[in-house]
Motif scaffolding. Structure first.
Motif, mmCIF file in Angstrom:
data_model
loop_
_atom_site.group_PDB
_atom_site.id
_atom_site.type_symbol
_atom_site.label_atom_id
_atom_site.label_comp_id
_atom_site.label_asym_id
_atom_site.label_seq_id
_atom_site.Cartn_x
_atom_site.Cartn_y
_atom_site.Cartn_z
ATOM 1 N N UNK A 154 0.829 -1.206 0.000
ATOM 2 C CA UNK A 154 0.000 0.000 0.000
ATOM 3 C C UNK A 154 0.867 1.261 0.000
ATOM 4 N N UNK A 155 1.879 1.290 0.870
ATOM 5 C CA UNK A 155 2.763 2.459 0.937
ATOM 6 C C UNK A 155 3.514 2.661 -0.375
ATOM 7 N N UNK A 156 3.984 1.562 -0.979
ATOM 8 C CA UNK A 156 4.682 1.664 -2.261
ATOM 9 C C UNK A 156 3.747 2.181 -3.353
ATOM 10 N N UNK A 157 2.517 1.701 -3.348
ATOM 11 C CA UNK A 157 1.550 2.151 -4.352
ATOM 12 C C UNK A 157 1.247 3.639 -4.190
ATOM 13 N N UNK A 158 1.153 4.103 -2.948
ATOM 14 C CA UNK A 158 0.914 5.527 -2.725
ATOM 15 C C UNK A 158 2.086 6.365 -3.202
ATOM 16 N N UNK A 159 3.313 5.890 -2.976
ATOM 17 C CA UNK A 159 4.502 6.631 -3.413
ATOM 18 C C UNK A 159 4.554 6.745 -4.931
ATOM 19 N N UNK A 160 4.267 5.640 -5.624
ATOM 20 C CA UNK A 160 4.325 5.665 -7.089
ATOM 21 C C UNK A 160 3.124 6.417 -7.658
ATOM 22 N N UNK A 161 1.941 6.210 -7.070
ATOM 23 C CA UNK A 161 0.740 6.932 -7.479
ATOM 24 C C UNK A 161 0.239 6.605 -8.869
#
Length: 43
Positions: free
Chosen positions: A13-20
């Motif tokens: 989830x955190x990685x997905x938010x960073x990449x957006x």
């Protein structure tokens, strides 16, 4: 959805938010986090 541990789910989830890039994936992860009652953001 592939079965993930709670830790893997939060990291994904955190990685997905960073990449957006993939909004649908973010929504899927958010739904799973809510079902499990987790808090993905550190305070």
């Amino acid at each position: 959805m592939k079965i993930m541990s709670n830790e893997q789910l939060i990291v994904s989830y955190r990685d997905a938010l960073k990449s957006g890039n993939d909004k649908d994936w973010i929504r899927v992860l958010q739904g799973e986090i809510k079902k499990r009652g987790l808090k993905p953001i550190k305070k």
